[in-house]
Write a protein that holds these residues in place. Sequence first.
Motif, PDB file in Angstrom:
ATOM      1  N   GLY A   1      -6.147  -3.211   3.012  1.00 23.60           N
ATOM      2  CA  GLY A   1      -5.693  -2.491   1.823  1.00 23.60           C
ATOM      3  C   GLY A   1      -6.789  -2.156   0.834  1.00 23.60           C
ATOM      4  O   GLY A   1      -6.895  -1.006   0.373  1.00 23.60           O
ATOM      5  N   TYR A   2      -7.627  -3.118   0.485  1.00 28.00           N
ATOM      6  CA  TYR A   2      -8.702  -2.872  -0.480  1.00 28.00           C
ATOM      7  C   TYR A   2      -9.704  -1.828   0.016  1.00 28.00           C
ATOM      8  O   TYR A   2     -10.025  -0.872  -0.704  1.00 28.00           O
ATOM      9  N   PRO A   3     -10.235  -1.967   1.231  1.00 24.99           N
ATOM     10  CA  PRO A   3     -11.163  -0.946   1.725  1.00 24.99           C
ATOM     11  C   PRO A   3     -10.518   0.440   1.851  1.00 24.99           C
ATOM     12  O   PRO A   3     -11.170   1.457   1.618  1.00 24.99           O
ATOM     13  N   ALA A   4      -9.227   0.469   2.214  1.00 21.70           N
ATOM     14  CA  ALA A   4      -8.533   1.755   2.342  1.00 21.70           C
ATOM     15  C   ALA A   4      -8.438   2.448   0.990  1.00 21.70           C
ATOM     16  O   ALA A   4      -8.625   3.664   0.872  1.00 21.70           O
ATOM     17  N   GLU A   5      -8.135   1.682  -0.041  1.00 19.20           N
ATOM     18  CA  GLU A   5      -8.069   2.239  -1.399  1.00 19.20           C
ATOM     19  C   GLU A   5      -9.417   2.813  -1.811  1.00 19.20           C
ATOM     20  O   GLU A   5      -9.502   3.913  -2.362  1.00 19.20           O
ATOM     21  N   LYS A   6     -10.486   2.077  -1.511  1.00 22.15           N
ATOM     22  CA  LYS A   6     -11.826   2.508  -1.880  1.00 22.15           C
ATOM     23  C   LYS A   6     -12.257   3.755  -1.121  1.00 22.15           C
ATOM     24  O   LYS A   6     -12.854   4.684  -1.696  1.00 22.15           O
ATOM     25  N   ALA A   7     -11.941   3.799   0.178  1.00 21.41           N
ATOM     26  CA  ALA A   7     -12.409   4.903   1.030  1.00 21.41           C
ATOM     27  C   ALA A   7     -11.567   6.168   0.889  1.00 21.41           C
ATOM     28  O   ALA A   7     -12.050   7.266   1.202  1.00 21.41           O
TER      29      ALA A   7
ATOM     30  N   LEU B   1      -6.136   8.321  -2.656  1.00 19.08           N
ATOM     31  CA  LEU B   1      -4.923   8.721  -1.949  1.00 19.08           C
ATOM     32  C   LEU B   1      -4.068   7.504  -1.599  1.00 19.08           C
ATOM     33  O   LEU B   1      -2.842   7.572  -1.611  1.00 19.08           O
ATOM     34  N   VAL B   2      -4.727   6.389  -1.297  1.00 19.48           N
ATOM     35  CA  VAL B   2      -4.011   5.144  -1.011  1.00 19.48           C
ATOM     36  C   VAL B   2      -4.272   4.154  -2.146  1.00 19.48           C
ATOM     37  O   VAL B   2      -5.403   3.990  -2.594  1.00 19.48           O
ATOM     38  N   LYS B   3      -3.218   3.525  -2.600  1.00 17.16           N
ATOM     39  CA  LYS B   3      -3.316   2.509  -3.639  1.00 17.16           C
ATOM     40  C   LYS B   3      -2.774   1.203  -3.069  1.00 17.16           C
ATOM     41  O   LYS B   3      -1.752   1.198  -2.370  1.00 17.16           O
ATOM     42  N   PHE B   4      -3.489   0.102  -3.364  1.00 21.16           N
ATOM     43  CA  PHE B   4      -3.063  -1.211  -2.895  1.00 21.16           C
ATOM     44  C   PHE B   4      -2.786  -2.103  -4.094  1.00 21.16           C
ATOM     45  O   PHE B   4      -3.631  -2.237  -4.981  1.00 21.16           O
ATOM     46  N   VAL B   5      -1.600  -2.718  -4.126  1.00 20.30           N
ATOM     47  CA  VAL B   5      -1.225  -3.553  -5.265  1.00 20.30           C
ATOM     48  C   VAL B   5      -0.683  -4.893  -4.779  1.00 20.30           C
ATOM     49  O   VAL B   5      -0.180  -5.019  -3.656  1.00 20.30           O
ATOM     50  N   LEU B   6      -0.765  -5.896  -5.656  1.00 14.74           N
ATOM     51  CA  LEU B   6      -0.227  -7.219  -5.354  1.00 14.74           C
ATOM     52  C   LEU B   6       1.152  -7.353  -5.982  1.00 14.74           C
ATOM     53  O   LEU B   6       1.314  -7.118  -7.186  1.00 14.74           O
ATOM     54  N   PRO B   7       2.158  -7.710  -5.215  1.00 13.19           N
ATOM     55  CA  PRO B   7       3.527  -7.808  -5.750  1.00 13.19           C
ATOM     56  C   PRO B   7       3.631  -8.850  -6.861  1.00 13.19           C
ATOM     57  O   PRO B   7       3.204  -9.991  -6.693  1.00 13.19           O
ATOM     58  N   THR B   8       4.197  -8.458  -7.972  1.00  8.01           N
ATOM     59  CA  THR B   8       4.326  -9.382  -9.105  1.00  8.01           C
ATOM     60  C   THR B   8       5.447 -10.393  -8.909  1.00  8.01           C
ATOM     61  O   THR B   8       5.538 -11.378  -9.650  1.00  8.01           O
ATOM     62  N   ASP B   9       6.301 -10.161  -7.903  1.00  8.57           N
ATOM     63  CA  ASP B   9       7.390 -11.113  -7.665  1.00  8.57           C
ATOM     64  C   ASP B   9       7.067 -12.067  -6.510  1.00  8.57           C
ATOM     65  O   ASP B   9       7.959 -12.692  -5.940  1.00  8.57           O
ATOM     66  N   GLY B  10       5.798 -12.195  -6.210  1.00 10.87           N
ATOM     67  CA  GLY B  10       5.358 -13.140  -5.183  1.00 10.87           C
ATOM     68  C   GLY B  10       4.282 -12.541  -4.305  1.00 10.87           C
ATOM     69  O   GLY B  10       4.547 -11.568  -3.588  1.00 10.87           O
TER      70      GLY B  10
ATOM     71  N   ALA C   1       0.859  -1.184   0.000  1.00 10.29           N
ATOM     72  CA  ALA C   1       0.000   0.000   0.000  1.00 10.29           C
ATOM     73  C   ALA C   1       0.894   1.233   0.000  1.00 10.29           C
ATOM     74  O   ALA C   1       1.924   1.256   0.674  1.00 10.29           O
ATOM     75  N   TYR C   2       0.503   2.231  -0.759  1.00 11.27           N
ATOM     76  CA  TYR C   2       1.337   3.441  -0.797  1.00 11.27           C
ATOM     77  C   TYR C   2       0.483   4.690  -0.952  1.00 11.27           C
ATOM     78  O   TYR C   2      -0.669   4.644  -1.403  1.00 11.27           O
ATOM     79  N   ASN C   3       1.064   5.808  -0.530  1.00 14.71           N
ATOM     80  CA  ASN C   3       0.419   7.113  -0.620  1.00 14.71           C
ATOM     81  C   ASN C   3       0.726   7.697  -1.997  1.00 14.71           C
ATOM     82  O   ASN C   3       1.873   8.011  -2.307  1.00 14.71           O
ATOM     83  N   THR C   4      -0.302   7.834  -2.830  1.00 13.95           N
ATOM     84  CA  THR C   4      -0.088   8.272  -4.214  1.00 13.95           C
ATOM     85  C   THR C   4       0.380   9.725  -4.314  1.00 13.95           C
ATOM     86  O   THR C   4       0.979  10.117  -5.320  1.00 13.95           O
ATOM     87  N   ALA C   5       0.121  10.515  -3.281  1.00  9.27           N
ATOM     88  CA  ALA C   5       0.566  11.910  -3.301  1.00  9.27           C
ATOM     89  C   ALA C   5       2.057  12.027  -3.000  1.00  9.27           C
ATOM     90  O   ALA C   5       2.702  13.007  -3.389  1.00  9.27           O
TER      91      ALA C   5
ATOM     92  N   LYS D   1      -1.231   5.487   9.110  1.00 13.26           N
ATOM     93  CA  LYS D   1       0.010   6.256   9.000  1.00 13.26           C
ATOM     94  C   LYS D   1       0.414   6.487   7.545  1.00 13.26           C
ATOM     95  O   LYS D   1       1.102   7.474   7.246  1.00 13.26           O
ATOM     96  N   ILE D   2      -0.008   5.610   6.649  1.00 12.62           N
ATOM     97  CA  ILE D   2       0.206   5.859   5.217  1.00 12.62           C
ATOM     98  C   ILE D   2      -0.733   6.965   4.752  1.00 12.62           C
ATOM     99  O   ILE D   2      -0.346   7.853   3.980  1.00 12.62           O
ATOM    100  N   LEU D   3      -1.952   6.945   5.225  1.00 12.83           N
ATOM    101  CA  LEU D   3      -2.917   8.002   4.891  1.00 12.83           C
ATOM    102  C   LEU D   3      -2.422   9.374   5.354  1.00 12.83           C
ATOM    103  O   LEU D   3      -2.544  10.377   4.632  1.00 12.83           O
ATOM    104  N   SER D   4      -1.877   9.417   6.560  1.00 14.83           N
ATOM    105  CA  SER D   4      -1.434  10.697   7.125  1.00 14.83           C
ATOM    106  C   SER D   4      -0.124  11.186   6.520  1.00 14.83           C
ATOM    107  O   SER D   4       0.237  12.361   6.680  1.00 14.83           O
TER     108      SER D   4
END
Length: 388
Positions: free
Chosen positions: A274-280, A284-293, A179-183, A257-260
């Motif tokens: 992660g999914y609900p945080a992205e939606k809500a 501002l928060v994006k959740f992704v699945l690692p492609t390397d596992g 999960a990361y802060n897109t800003a 803390k990622i949101l803030s």
Amino acid sequence: MFRSSPLNSGSVSRRQALGFGVLGAATLAAALTGCGSTNADKPAANAVPEGFPSYYPADYSKIVDASKAEGGKLTIYSNTDQENWAPILRDFKAKYPWTQVSADNLDSDEVFQRQLSEMATGKAPADMLVSNAVQAWASYGEKSDTLMEYDSPETKQLPDYAQLMPNVWAMSLDPVGIAYNTALMKEAPTSIAGLAKTVTADAAGYKNKITTRDVKGAWGFTVSHAFAEGSSDAWTGLDEILPSARPESSSGTQKEKILSGEYVAGFFISSAVGYPAEKASGGLVKFVLPTDGTVVLGRGIGITPKAPHPATAKLFLDFVLSETGQNAVAEGGLSSYRDNVELSEGRHTYQEVEKLAGKDGIIRVPYTMVPDAEVTAFVSKWNAQLGS
């Protein structure tokens, strides 16, 4: 075989004889019809109660009646957020209006510590346990008399991996991601290796700005160890990220803390958060699945050995595993795994994870104990890498 007798013409008229024959035939037909009706009724007597699939046992109504006699109360110890529970409890209540479910939200380890301590006193109020802390589940299950034996009628309708260990099923199969802060992070990290590359390029800027789970906890250890074991190049990226990372004991804290902006990104964060945080968050928060596992954890659910409300617990377990229940699981932000779950925006499934991460990219964690020596060695190596 029915055999007709010759008529005695000296004592019975032809008309009477015919009348008797007609009456006898009619009586016989009625008797045969009655017999046929009784046989036809037998399957109905053994039929599945109304409102349940055909594969449910004919006496399932006894569990329903017993739940009503219990008052329908149900206490669940879990590490699952209320927003994940909301659709599940709503739809369970709609199906069984007399029920009253209380689902506590505890830390992963606390679910089992609390249950065991209360069992020791002889007063254990929890009917069910729900957690995705694999090590904690495995340790709990190794002890005697910690789970009620029950064979859900839904089991045969589910994939083999739905049963995580004896008397424990997967309520959901949740992936663990980034999960990361897109800003604050312009370049999306799509893998652990990619996040490592970004951090390395600006080590000073990312110092203490990355969060990961505390590996001293059962959940944190499980997901971190599973990734390290399941990805051949795992430590190449981890060695570069960990010096900039700080541990947290829950995904919920990491999300806040990622949101803030206290953290720019976090890895090994549960999709249940992660999914609900992205939606809500409105993007501002994006959740992704690692492609390397992508580590996938089964969220285990089981009934306690001396559940105060065993019938209602059985109803709830069967409901959660059912088609209706799995749709509610997906609506609440968890990843369901039945093939017939309705897909729409905001709903996620294990099948979706297979498409995004690839079947070979999924690291599914078995509900088995990791030896203590291996746990100690891993925790020491991990914490030695963490930044101050």
